[in-house]
Design a protein around this motif. Sequence first.
Motif, short mmCIF file in Angstrom:
data_model
loop_
_atom_site.label_atom_id
_atom_site.label_comp_id
_atom_site.label_asym_id
_atom_site.label_seq_id
_atom_site.Cartn_x
_atom_site.Cartn_y
_atom_site.Cartn_z
N ASP A 1 0.88 -1.16 0.00
CA ASP A 1 0.00 0.00 0.00
C ASP A 1 0.92 1.21 0.00
O ASP A 1 1.54 1.53 1.02
N GLU B 1 -6.93 0.43 -4.93
CA GLU B 1 -6.98 0.41 -3.46
C GLU B 1 -8.37 -0.03 -2.97
O GLU B 1 -8.49 -0.76 -1.98
N ASP C 1 -12.50 4.69 2.16
CA ASP C 1 -11.07 4.85 2.45
C ASP C 1 -10.78 6.35 2.41
O ASP C 1 -10.81 6.98 1.35
MG MG Z 1 -4.17 5.16 1.50
#
Ligand code: MG
Length: 378
Positions: free
Chosen positions: A7, A173, A200
């Motif tokens: 990530d 993501e 997110d």
């Molecule tokens: Mg992030």
Amino acid sequence: MSVIGIDFGNESCYVAAARSGGIETLANDYSLRATPSAVAFDGKKRIIGVAAKNQQVTNMKNTVGGFKRLLGRKFNDPHVQHELTSIPARVEARPDGSIGFKVNYLEEDQHFSPEQLTAMLFTKLKETSAAAMQTQVNDCVIACPIFFTNAERRALLDAAQIAGLNVLRLLNETTATALAYGFYKNDLFEEKPKNVIFIDFGHSALQVSACSFTKSKLKMLASTWDQIGGRDFDLAMAEYFSKEFQERYKINAKTNARATLRLLTEIEKLKKQMSANSTKLPLNIECFWEDIDVSSSMQRSQMEELCAPVLQRVEQTFKRLLAESKLQLDDIHSVEIVGGSSRIPSVKQLIEQVFNKPASTTLNQDEAVSRGAALQCA
Ligand code: MG
Ligand code: ATP
């Protein structure tokens, strides 16, 4: 040999790997799971991650961050110009129109592109992962924002290649988060689809998606996003404190890069405290300007007022998702939150207001994206 899931955040990176039947988030050389997305140069040394962040105040000119959002773009791109307003490093246009971070390294001025800096960061992640797992690491899955263009994705792949990483896949993501959820909730899914909203909210972006889960598959119904994040809260608060210091101490913090950085660092700490505390909290900085100490305070409700425009955009993004997914409120099983800024209480309130469900924290808010990426190839 193991596959790692990366990530790559605008503020910090997390790495996870499949190990002995489960997914594990790997610690770096400081025994921390978060590695700041920062690179610094000091004489003949290249300093990356935690160590780079730790020496930033004393080596501002040669410490760089914020390059995730500059990948694959030209210097005169309006998006880049906007990003540069919040990057304290020296960034210049190169003769071919590309972006160059100017630093002093090996006793001369040098320019590094966002791809090269990302590669340096990835090299560090590769090394610390190999050390944590005591095995060689070559293959990886990297998560990137859902709104990344082809040029941005290509630049990310270039960076990985420079770092000697073989990218099995670039994963959005949002998908990574949904995969991380599906892995643990698998036993709960039936033939009838369950609709889950994932939010997110990170440092530079808000990404929201609606997914439907059945026993055998995951389907993305809709995704929305906005280019807002935790840093926008910090900047709104910095504006307020700068004005106050100007009036009370006759200090214009904005004219001094180091003062600005120290102010933003203290503000971020204050903002995090506010997530757990609604009373008035102090902000003190010693020797802020020569020998002048500054002090002030703020409480959560004040922060919410200052950040009303950002919160409004958060609400609009949630509403857009609801409309685009065509889900009725009763169709929603849960709303799962990840990303550091999803800890802000007013963001959780907006979730309840728009989706009529409390924000759920089934996932590890910081590690979900990396874990989902690692799962992709487990
Ligand atoms: Mg992030
Ligand atoms: P991006 O996803 O935008 O590329 P990132 O993945 O690096 O960035 P995260 O690590 O998810 O971002 O989140 C970092 C942001 O979350 C920072 O702005 C930080 O100040 C904020 N944050 C972290 N903890 C809290 C908290 N307890 N309360 C409020 N904000 C927080």
